[in-house]
Structure formats: C-alpha cells, structure tokens
Write an enzyme that holds these catalytic residues in place. Sequence first.
Site, PDB file in Angstrom:
ATOM      1  N   LYS A 116       0.788  -1.060  -0.068  1.00  0.00           N
ATOM      2  CA  LYS A 116       0.087  -0.130  -0.062  1.00  0.00           C
ATOM      3  C   LYS A 116       0.915   1.354   0.110  1.00  0.00           C
ATOM      4  CE  LYS A 116      -4.531   0.802   0.168  1.00  0.00           C
ATOM      5  NZ  LYS A 116      -5.768  -0.179  -0.412  1.00  0.00           N
TER       6      LYS A 116
HETATM    7  P1  NAD Z   1     -12.858   7.238  -3.079  1.00  0.00           P
HETATM    8  O1  NAD Z   1     -11.903   8.487  -2.545  1.00  0.00           O
HETATM    9  O2  NAD Z   1     -13.474   7.168  -4.376  1.00  0.00           O
HETATM   10  O3  NAD Z   1     -14.253   7.713  -1.856  1.00  0.00           O
HETATM   11  C1  NAD Z   1     -14.292   7.689  -0.748  1.00  0.00           C
HETATM   12  C2  NAD Z   1     -15.392   8.170  -0.060  1.00  0.00           C
HETATM   13  O4  NAD Z   1     -15.238   8.069   1.395  1.00  0.00           O
HETATM   14  C3  NAD Z   1     -15.870   9.618  -0.376  1.00  0.00           C
HETATM   15  O5  NAD Z   1     -17.206   9.667  -0.609  1.00  0.00           O
HETATM   16  C4  NAD Z   1     -15.362  10.347   0.652  1.00  0.00           C
HETATM   17  O6  NAD Z   1     -16.136  11.607   0.976  1.00  0.00           O
HETATM   18  C5  NAD Z   1     -15.488   9.467   1.797  1.00  0.00           C
HETATM   19  N1  NAD Z   1     -14.655   9.972   2.903  1.00  0.00           N
HETATM   20  C6  NAD Z   1     -13.219  10.080   2.814  1.00  0.00           C
HETATM   21  N2  NAD Z   1     -12.620  10.196   3.885  1.00  0.00           N
HETATM   22  C7  NAD Z   1     -13.611  10.179   4.824  1.00  0.00           C
HETATM   23  C8  NAD Z   1     -13.855  10.282   6.239  1.00  0.00           C
HETATM   24  N3  NAD Z   1     -12.625  10.381   6.758  1.00  0.00           N
HETATM   25  N4  NAD Z   1     -14.925   9.983   6.681  1.00  0.00           N
HETATM   26  C9  NAD Z   1     -16.114   9.858   5.948  1.00  0.00           C
HETATM   27  N5  NAD Z   1     -15.810   9.585   4.704  1.00  0.00           N
HETATM   28  C10 NAD Z   1     -14.786   9.592   4.107  1.00  0.00           C
HETATM   29  O7  NAD Z   1     -12.467   5.987  -2.367  1.00  0.00           O
HETATM   30  P2  NAD Z   1     -12.820   4.363  -2.708  1.00  0.00           P
HETATM   31  O8  NAD Z   1     -11.697   3.990  -3.835  1.00  0.00           O
HETATM   32  O9  NAD Z   1     -14.265   4.487  -2.949  1.00  0.00           O
HETATM   33  O10 NAD Z   1     -12.262   3.688  -1.281  1.00  0.00           O
HETATM   34  C11 NAD Z   1     -13.247   3.586  -0.309  1.00  0.00           C
HETATM   35  C12 NAD Z   1     -12.825   2.709   0.661  1.00  0.00           C
HETATM   36  O11 NAD Z   1     -12.658   1.204  -0.236  1.00  0.00           O
HETATM   37  C13 NAD Z   1     -11.310   2.328   1.198  1.00  0.00           C
HETATM   38  O12 NAD Z   1     -11.400   2.057   2.528  1.00  0.00           O
HETATM   39  C14 NAD Z   1     -10.504   1.789   0.324  1.00  0.00           C
HETATM   40  O13 NAD Z   1      -9.343   1.250   0.700  1.00  0.00           O
HETATM   41  C15 NAD Z   1     -11.372   0.623  -0.126  1.00  0.00           C
HETATM   42  N6  NAD Z   1     -11.205  -0.056  -1.207  1.00  0.00           N
HETATM   43  C16 NAD Z   1     -11.125   0.649  -2.297  1.00  0.00           C
HETATM   44  C17 NAD Z   1     -11.100  -0.051  -3.866  1.00  0.00           C
HETATM   45  C18 NAD Z   1     -10.805   0.589  -4.777  1.00  0.00           C
HETATM   46  O14 NAD Z   1     -10.705  -0.251  -6.021  1.00  0.00           O
HETATM   47  N7  NAD Z   1     -11.101   2.012  -5.008  1.00  0.00           N
HETATM   48  C19 NAD Z   1     -10.663  -1.447  -3.720  1.00  0.00           C
HETATM   49  C20 NAD Z   1     -11.028  -2.197  -2.394  1.00  0.00           C
HETATM   50  C21 NAD Z   1     -11.047  -1.322  -1.359  1.00  0.00           C
END
Ligand code: NAD
Length: 426
Positions: A116
Amino acid sequence: MPTPKLAGTETSPSDDPWTMALSQFEQAADHLSLSRGVRELLRRPCREFTVRFPVKMDDGSVQVFTGYRILHNTALGPTKGGTRYSPGVRVSEVRALAMWMTWKCALNHLPYGGAKGGVTCEPSALSEGELERLSRRYATEISLLVGPHQDIPAPDVGTDDEIMAWFMDTYSMHLGYAIPTTVTGKPVMLGGSAGRLEATGRGVMIATREAARRLGVPLSGARVTVQGSGNVGGVAARLLRAQGCTIVAMSDVRSGIYNPRGLDPGAVLRHLRDAGTLQGFPGADPVSNAELLELPCDVLVPAAIEGQITRANAGRIKAQVVVEGANGPTTPEADEILAARNILVVPDILANAGGVIVSYFEWVQDLQAYFWAEEEVNANLERLMVRNFERVAEFSRSQRVSMRTGALIFAVKRVAEAVETRGVYP
Ligand code: NAD
C-alpha cells in the site's frame, strides 16, 4: 479543511488500524499454530519506504510532502496495492492496509503479495497542476520499489485513473518506453481494463447478494445504507439499487442524507458532483456520518475508511448484514459485539476484493497485450467472487468461526505455506 471526526467518536488505542491488523493476524496465527519464525516474518512488512519530497505550488512556494510505500510480503508474487491521498495518511495506516492486501490477494488466489502507498495531503485543496506535480514526484520517489514484476500500484481513497495515468507516464519516461503494466486502474485507452472502474462496487454488490441469499433475506426491497459515495460506495449503491434494493442513506466525508422511502444513487452522485456536497439533496433528511451507521436498515455497507464500527457504536448497529466495502471499517472489539448480536459481517478481504481481482485481469491483459470485452471481465469477476464467497462461508461454518476469522485463516495459511515451501534464503 480538517477531516471531520466520524462514527465511533469514542476511539480507543485498539482502533488504530495497525493494532487491528495485528490482532486479526494473531488470531489466525494462533488458530494455525504458526511456527515462531513464520509468525515473526508475517507480522511485519518486509519493506517500508518513507519519502519526503518538494512540490512547486502554483503561488511559487515550495511545499514538502510525506509519502509512503510499504510492501508487506512477496511470497506469492509481486506486490499489489492502492495509493491513498488523504490528510489522515500515516505509517500505521499504510502498514495495516499493506498487510490486509497480502491476505486479500492470498484469499482470492491472486499471484500477488500485499502493498500500500499514500501521501499525506488534502487532494481537494490542490490545483490540478499541483496534484500532477505531486503525483509525478511521488511516483519518482517510490520508483525504486515499483515495476510490473515488483510492485504494482493502483488507486485508493483520493486517487483515480488520471493519477494512475501520471504514474504510468512518469515510470515510462524514466525507462524510455511505454510500460502500461506498471500500474492498474488506468484509463482504458492506456491499457486499463474494461470494468475496472466499477469492479470493487460490483464485487460489493455480489457479496451482498450472496450474503442475503445465505440468510434468506430477499434482496428486492432490502433497505441498504452506504457510507462513502466514492468509487466503491457510489458504484455499490447504484448496482444494489439495480438489484431491487432500497438505498435509504448515503454519505461523503462531510455528512449524509437519509430517506426511508429510498434514494436514487445516480441522482445523488450527480448532485454531489455539481454541488460539491450531499446537503440540499431534494426529499432527504440530513444525517451525520455517525448517525448514518445506526439507521434502521437490513444491510450496512461501510465504504469510506477504516475504524468506523467500533465498540462505541457496534451495539447500536441495526443492520442484519455488514458488507465491508472499505478496508478495516470494523474494529476487532466491534466484531465481537456484532457476532454476539448475530449480525453477519462479510469481511473486507472478501467483500471488496473485486477491485484487486479486476486489477489482476488488467495486469494479465497488459502483459499479453490482448484485451477482453467488459462482459468477459464482469463474468469472470462474478465467477471468482461467488466461488470465493462460497469457500469462505463453508470453511467458516465448518470451523465455527466468523467469516472474517475463516477468511484470515485461509489466507494466512496460504501465505505461510508459500513462505515455508520457498524456504529461507540463503
Ligand atoms: P474514494 O476516494 O473514491 O471515496 C471515498 C469516499 O469516502 C468519499 O465519498 C469520501 O468523501 C468518503 N470519505 C473519505 N474520507 C472520509 C472520512 N474520513 N470519513 C467519512 N467518509 C470519508 O475512495 P474509494 O476508492 O471508494 O475507497 C473507499 C474504501 O474502499 C477505502 O477503504 C478503500 O481502501 C477501499 N477499497 C477501495 C478499492 C478501489 O478499488 N478503489 C478497492 C478495495 C477497497
């Protein structure tokens, strides 16, 4: 803007992501009676890189940023993991996320170890030019570790396909020729995979569907709350609605909205894009992120960041199923409370694996320079998600453990066997 404090407002030291990851690992290691040497090896990342680098800002000043790239384990192959841009990025968080990636890849039979990366910054406060310069300099700083057969970054919170295009271009410029295999989650025109943008949310939808099927809860009409409206939460909300679910609440970093009669996620996401906030969405009541987690619903999809369901609020969660779109949203203490309340938790390393599965498809396509149609990508994702869900559900049932513990035992066992089979060099 400071990051608002979220749910589980009373945090404890055990809510720290690295403490959580270690506690989950120790539980699986105890179950497997891992030897001391293998346990010592797996409980720490194999490489940790901290970089501090300057970026020229638009006003002519120079600002120094801190970034990380952490490789947890390479026993099963090159490492794979996302890149996070957020003010909350710190070494303990990146370490935990790297370890979880190792287990996720092993659980889902992908030929990767876990990694990561991240930069401590507020991306929304940077101009596009500043974001590009930061991304290219960070990519350069970590390029010692990165490569198609070494470590392959992808997007995560605060990063997207455009940033992956800058990473790919920077790495390619250093070597003098185009190397699409160096990152995944790129734009399709640069060798990205069809279906990658939606893959994590699609996987969350499949995991929710499978969990509902096992519990005998009809998906049609099931009330779903989604925390986070980004890549994972936004897509999951849209696809779950398409399955007949009623999306009762959604949120972003600032706040949430609630309508027990149902929200149209497509309209909510358009409002968020145009207004920059969920507030003011017609027909919905405002709720805080903390309140949102405790709303009446059948399925709760935490899809924002880690440490949201803690011992402080787990007793008040009303959902029958928690499907972890985010990494590490539930602390080990909360896990125990939810289990005692008979609430099923579909763990992150299973529920959100769609992203890394299709990243793997992207890497395979790039290596072969032969690209698949979106239907083929989605059909293969569906097949692997259903197979992996079944395996974890059956294994957990036979061992009388939670799906998280079952998934971790399965994953840690695979990595430990790979370590032992390869042997200790020299
Ligand atoms: P993103 O940046 O597209 O979206 C994140 C969302 O969470 C946004 O709506 C943002 O406003 C909100 N957010 C950010 N910080 C926050 C906080 N402190 N409190 C509340 N809400 C908050 O990110 P994403 O890619 O959707 O990732 C979201 C989660 O999913 C993370 O935990 C990430 O590690 C996990 N994840 C992502 C992927 C991927 O392919 N993008 C894959 C597996 C897991």
